[in-house]
Design an enzyme around this catalytic site. Structure first.
Site, PDB file in Angstrom:
ATOM      1  N   THR A 143      15.437 -48.643  13.760  1.00 35.40           N
ATOM      2  CA  THR A 143      16.073 -48.274  15.027  1.00 35.40           C
ATOM      3  C   THR A 143      15.250 -48.857  16.165  1.00 35.40           C
ATOM      4  O   THR A 143      14.029 -48.896  16.071  1.00 35.40           O
ATOM      5  CB  THR A 143      16.054 -46.737  15.154  1.00 35.40           C
ATOM      6  OG1 THR A 143      16.934 -46.221  14.189  1.00 35.40           O
ATOM      7  CG2 THR A 143      16.445 -46.252  16.529  1.00 35.40           C
ATOM      8  N   ARG A 171      27.855 -39.309   8.934  1.00 35.47           N
ATOM      9  CA  ARG A 171      26.483 -38.857   9.242  1.00 35.47           C
ATOM     10  C   ARG A 171      25.998 -39.403  10.593  1.00 35.47           C
ATOM     11  O   ARG A 171      26.209 -40.550  10.946  1.00 35.47           O
ATOM     12  CB  ARG A 171      25.544 -39.331   8.129  1.00 35.47           C
ATOM     13  CG  ARG A 171      24.075 -38.927   8.331  1.00 35.47           C
ATOM     14  CD  ARG A 171      23.261 -40.051   8.924  1.00 35.47           C
ATOM     15  NE  ARG A 171      21.830 -39.748   8.928  1.00 35.47           N
ATOM     16  CZ  ARG A 171      20.939 -40.448   9.630  1.00 35.47           C
ATOM     17  NH1 ARG A 171      21.326 -41.465  10.382  1.00 35.47           N
ATOM     18  NH2 ARG A 171      19.660 -40.129   9.604  1.00 35.47           N
ATOM     19  N   ASP A 174      19.123 -38.741  14.453  1.00 41.33           N
ATOM     20  CA  ASP A 174      18.435 -38.256  15.656  1.00 41.33           C
ATOM     21  C   ASP A 174      18.643 -39.160  16.872  1.00 41.33           C
ATOM     22  O   ASP A 174      18.577 -38.705  18.016  1.00 41.33           O
ATOM     23  CB  ASP A 174      16.925 -38.198  15.398  1.00 41.33           C
ATOM     24  CG  ASP A 174      16.378 -39.591  15.074  1.00 41.33           C
ATOM     25  OD1 ASP A 174      16.919 -40.238  14.143  1.00 41.33           O
ATOM     26  OD2 ASP A 174      15.450 -40.045  15.773  1.00 41.33           O
ATOM     27  N   THR A 194      11.635 -43.116  15.762  1.00 41.83           N
ATOM     28  CA  THR A 194      12.377 -43.803  14.701  1.00 41.83           C
ATOM     29  C   THR A 194      11.929 -43.160  13.395  1.00 41.83           C
ATOM     30  O   THR A 194      10.909 -42.478  13.352  1.00 41.83           O
ATOM     31  CB  THR A 194      12.079 -45.322  14.640  1.00 41.83           C
ATOM     32  OG1 THR A 194      10.740 -45.511  14.207  1.00 41.83           O
ATOM     33  CG2 THR A 194      12.292 -45.995  15.971  1.00 41.83           C
TER      34      THR A 194
HETATM   35  N1  ASP Z   1      16.224 -42.574  13.104  1.00 38.95           N
HETATM   36  C1  ASP Z   1      17.290 -43.367  12.545  1.00 38.95           C
HETATM   37  C2  ASP Z   1      18.311 -42.447  11.928  1.00 38.95           C
HETATM   38  O1  ASP Z   1      17.929 -41.501  11.261  1.00 38.95           O
HETATM   39  C3  ASP Z   1      16.862 -44.350  11.526  1.00 38.95           C
HETATM   40  C4  ASP Z   1      15.733 -45.265  11.877  1.00 38.95           C
HETATM   41  O2  ASP Z   1      14.860 -44.960  12.676  1.00 38.95           O
HETATM   42  O3  ASP Z   1      15.699 -46.356  11.319  1.00 38.95           O
HETATM   43  O4  ASP Z   1      19.476 -42.713  12.046  1.00 38.95           O
END
Ligand code: ASP
Length: 214
Positions: A143, A171, A174, A194
């Protein structure tokens, strides 16, 4: 993450020209969203378990204004949609078909954001799901979260993601949740997250960091 470098260059250019933190966040993140080779953000993102690319993003400014979009399909720049929600609506968060409708009304284009590699990867994954559980690991999470301080001393933050690779259809993590993925308090600081969204949401991680900093 490597993609952060290009996003930072764009943000830096804006700040160098005396631009505002909010623009630096939006246009910096746009660079990553439009880069198909970044497989976890925007166009080019991995699909969910049904082969759909669904995008989440949020943005927050120095006054505590916030905008967020969840489960957005077929629009390449979710961070810009989040900003439009913040600036052009009475809401903070819009989801799914309603978010897409808002985006189209506000000048965004509907485009196929399923990158050929993401389609191919999903097709391989459905052949043998046991090879890859839909949990975060070093290779599949990426992310983008940007926190920016501008020359006026104002903070802004934003986050954009295609979420967990092969996540359950529907789904949301966060990243688009104000306080979990991003939080800004101009008097204290800004935090962004992230990683495994389910864990971050349970602690309202970014808000908690700022509260503790306070
Ligand atoms: N935080 C992100 C999520 O759970 C995933 C990520 O940080 O890659 O959707």
């Amino acid at each position: 993450w490597k993609h952060g470098y290009k996003a930072n260059l764009k943000a830096y250019e804006i700040l160098y020209n005396n631009g505002i933190a909010l623009d630096a966040v939006e246009f910096g993140i746009n660079v990553t969203e439009l880069d198909a080779e970044v497989r976890t953000v925007g166009y080019g993102g991995y699909t969910d378990d049904k082969g759909k690319v669904t995008l989440d993003a949020c943005i927050m400014d120095h006054r505590g204004n916030a905008g967020s979009v969840v489960y957005l399909q077929d629009i390449k720049n979710p961070i810009s949609v989040a900003r439009k929600i913040m600036e052009n609506s009475n809401h903070v968060m819009l989801a799914g078909a309603g978010a897409q409708r808002f985006a189209l009304k506000n000048g965004f284009k509907k485009e196929d954001i399923l990158y050929s590699k993401s389609k191919k990867d999903w097709e391989q994954w459905i052949q043998d799901k046991s090879k890859l559980k839909n949990l975060i690991n070093e290779d599949n999470h990426d992310t983008i979260t940007m926190l920016v301080l501008d020359n006026k001393g104002n903070l802004a933050g934003g986050s954009s993601t295609s979420g967990l690779r092969y996540k359950s259809h529907g789904r949301v993590g966060d990243s688009p949740i104000i306080g979990s993925g991003v939080f800004v308090d101009n008097a204290i600081g800004a935090a962004g997250a992230t990683g495994q969204g389910e864990e971050i949401m349970k602690t309202v991680g970014s808000f908690l960091i700022i509260e503790l900093l306070k």
